[in-house]
Design a protein around this motif. Sequence first.
Motif, mmCIF file in Angstrom:
data_model
loop_
_atom_site.group_PDB
_atom_site.id
_atom_site.type_symbol
_atom_site.label_atom_id
_atom_site.label_comp_id
_atom_site.label_asym_id
_atom_site.label_seq_id
_atom_site.Cartn_x
_atom_site.Cartn_y
_atom_site.Cartn_z
ATOM 1 N N UNK A 114 0.828 -1.212 0.000
ATOM 2 C CA UNK A 114 0.000 0.000 0.000
ATOM 3 C C UNK A 114 0.862 1.261 0.000
ATOM 4 N N UNK A 115 2.059 1.174 0.595
ATOM 5 C CA UNK A 115 2.942 2.343 0.630
ATOM 6 C C UNK A 115 3.316 2.796 -0.780
ATOM 7 N N UNK A 116 3.489 1.804 -1.685
ATOM 8 C CA UNK A 116 3.818 2.125 -3.075
ATOM 9 C C UNK A 116 2.691 2.925 -3.716
ATOM 10 N N UNK A 117 1.443 2.476 -3.483
ATOM 11 C CA UNK A 117 0.286 3.178 -4.038
ATOM 12 C C UNK A 117 0.141 4.568 -3.423
ATOM 13 N N UNK A 118 0.352 4.659 -2.107
ATOM 14 C CA UNK A 118 0.243 5.939 -1.408
ATOM 15 C C UNK A 118 1.252 6.942 -1.965
ATOM 16 N N UNK A 119 2.482 6.469 -2.181
ATOM 17 C CA UNK A 119 3.520 7.341 -2.725
ATOM 18 C C UNK A 119 3.178 7.793 -4.139
ATOM 19 N N UNK A 120 2.630 6.862 -4.949
ATOM 20 C CA UNK A 120 2.264 7.191 -6.327
ATOM 21 C C UNK A 120 1.159 8.245 -6.359
ATOM 22 N N UNK A 121 0.114 8.036 -5.543
ATOM 23 C CA UNK A 121 -1.021 8.969 -5.521
ATOM 24 C C UNK A 121 -0.573 10.341 -5.027
ATOM 25 N N UNK A 122 0.285 10.365 -4.010
ATOM 26 C CA UNK A 122 0.773 11.633 -3.461
ATOM 27 C C UNK A 122 1.402 12.503 -4.539
ATOM 28 N N UNK A 123 2.056 11.838 -5.505
ATOM 29 C CA UNK A 123 2.703 12.576 -6.583
ATOM 30 C C UNK A 123 1.746 13.293 -7.502
ATOM 31 N N UNK A 124 0.467 12.895 -7.480
ATOM 32 C CA UNK A 124 -0.538 13.542 -8.330
ATOM 33 C C UNK A 124 -1.250 14.697 -7.624
ATOM 34 N N UNK A 125 -1.022 14.853 -6.330
ATOM 35 C CA UNK A 125 -1.742 15.890 -5.579
ATOM 36 C C UNK A 125 -1.043 17.225 -5.784
ATOM 37 N N UNK A 126 -1.341 17.852 -6.905
ATOM 38 C CA UNK A 126 -0.771 19.149 -7.253
ATOM 39 C C UNK A 126 -1.681 19.837 -8.268
ATOM 40 N N UNK A 127 -1.237 20.962 -8.798
ATOM 41 C CA UNK A 127 -2.067 21.760 -9.702
ATOM 42 C C UNK A 127 -2.322 21.080 -11.043
ATOM 43 N N UNK A 128 -1.609 19.999 -11.371
ATOM 44 C CA UNK A 128 -1.807 19.296 -12.639
ATOM 45 C C UNK A 128 -2.884 18.219 -12.571
ATOM 46 N N UNK A 129 -3.396 17.967 -11.383
ATOM 47 C CA UNK A 129 -4.447 16.961 -11.227
ATOM 48 C C UNK A 129 -5.748 17.436 -11.884
ATOM 49 N N UNK A 130 -6.423 16.510 -12.590
ATOM 50 C CA UNK A 130 -7.767 16.782 -13.102
ATOM 51 C C UNK A 130 -8.783 16.182 -12.143
ATOM 52 N N UNK A 131 -8.645 14.896 -11.848
ATOM 53 C CA UNK A 131 -9.501 14.280 -10.846
ATOM 54 C C UNK A 131 -8.946 12.919 -10.458
ATOM 55 N N UNK A 132 -9.307 12.452 -9.268
ATOM 56 C CA UNK A 132 -9.048 11.067 -8.882
ATOM 57 C C UNK A 132 -10.302 10.521 -8.218
ATOM 58 N N UNK A 133 -10.593 9.250 -8.516
ATOM 59 C CA UNK A 133 -11.810 8.620 -8.008
ATOM 60 C C UNK A 133 -11.443 7.331 -7.278
ATOM 61 N N UNK A 134 -11.857 7.230 -6.014
ATOM 62 C CA UNK A 134 -11.708 6.007 -5.232
ATOM 63 C C UNK A 134 -13.051 5.267 -5.286
ATOM 64 N N UNK A 135 -13.031 4.027 -5.753
ATOM 65 C CA UNK A 135 -14.281 3.288 -5.920
ATOM 66 C C UNK A 135 -14.102 1.826 -5.520
ATOM 67 N N UNK A 136 -15.160 1.024 -5.771
ATOM 68 C CA UNK A 136 -15.177 -0.388 -5.354
ATOM 69 C C UNK A 136 -14.918 -0.463 -3.852
ATOM 70 N N UNK A 137 -15.843 0.099 -3.087
ATOM 71 C CA UNK A 137 -15.661 0.257 -1.645
ATOM 72 C C UNK A 137 -15.703 -1.068 -0.900
ATOM 73 N N UNK A 138 -14.977 -1.101 0.221
ATOM 74 C CA UNK A 138 -14.997 -2.243 1.120
ATOM 75 C C UNK A 138 -16.111 -2.041 2.155
ATOM 76 N N UNK A 139 -16.507 -3.094 2.887
ATOM 77 C CA UNK A 139 -17.657 -2.989 3.825
ATOM 78 C C UNK A 139 -17.526 -1.875 4.848
ATOM 79 N N UNK A 140 -16.304 -1.565 5.303
ATOM 80 C CA UNK A 140 -16.153 -0.554 6.357
ATOM 81 C C UNK A 140 -16.240 0.871 5.849
#
Length: 387
Positions: free
Chosen positions: A1-27
């Motif tokens: 998960x750390x790899x994914x977290x690091x990758x997503x963090x790199x998109x959190x800037x002014x060049x982002x258009x959108x990100x969508x978290x889906x396929x939710x877990x029960x919690x």
Amino acid sequence: MEKAKEKISGYINENLIQMIFSNSKPQATAQKVKIRPVILKEKLFFQMTSYVKEKVYHQNYEKEELKYRLEDLLTDYKQVQIKSREEECSILISKKLVSNIKVKKNKEKVEATVMEHNRTKKYILEEGVFVPFLYDLKVMTKDGAVIKQKYDKFRQINRYLEMVEDVLEYLPKNRVVNILDFGCGKSYLTFALYYDLKVLHKYEVNIIGLDLKEDVIKHCNELSKKYGYEDSLKFYKGDIKDYEDADKVDMVVTLHACDTATDYALYKAVNWGAKVILSVPCCQHEANGQIKQKVLTPILEYGILKERVSALVTDGLRANLLEQHGYRTQILEFIDMEHTPKNLMIRAVKDISTMKNVPKKKKEYDELSEFLNLDLTLERLFKREQE
């Protein structure tokens, strides 16, 4: 998960258009979450839109605040789709929290449209609508106009109510909502809370304000009677530490309770099983008197820096302990009513899904406490309970 977290963090800037978290877990509380950049007062924020059944909730985060939320999001959702100006990214999270990341470069840069929020702000307490306590506070005239010199205070009260409204879904709607406000002081925010819940949202409420100053309590009760609130908004003289006159409390508010008074309020809130906790701590003398670490001498030898580090560490450890006891916790920026410095609010909602992280949170707490030579009141209160 750390790899994914690091990758997503790199998109959190002014060049982002959108990100969508889906396929939710029960919690997960929301079916999906969409994030996009917005401009507020010429500053870049990221708006998180949560889709909860038929309702949609919006919350704005600064860059670092959003990065802090990523771990929870990656725990709650199995898929992430990201679009930026340069590329598109797809991330799948397995049951073992192993991530599969695929990236596709755009042939040409896509123009990112950042939403401007420059329209007139719609406040919870609206301009032009007479509110009795705002008139007595000399913020508003009899015809509901906001006095120009008091506009900052008007905004501050509304900012507080926005923080409250973000957690209304956690309060019961089929019975009286019991609320305790420890260290209520002059109670401008207590009256604002009552007005928002009772008058605007039609909740049945029972709010008790507690403070040590007898003259303040007398004045607040007089105002409550003046406004016709006295049946469900009462004020009493008393100490947070000794207060026992409650069996069931849904919401605990403690704004600027000094030093360990905050710890006693948080401890009692957890024991009551409060659905919502709003706490703005101050004067973290306890940690300031204990904190010791040779490596940090270049910081701790300066009084003002030691004071700030002590405050931040104390509130971080308090938030950690709340997470260990079944609360989903945020630390937000809050503006003081009187002097307008920037303060921090600990906002916590009952969410037992956080219990899955207890071993990790406890390890983090113990390591930091040992590193800084800390033995803080809130932890001792919880340990005493377990003995």
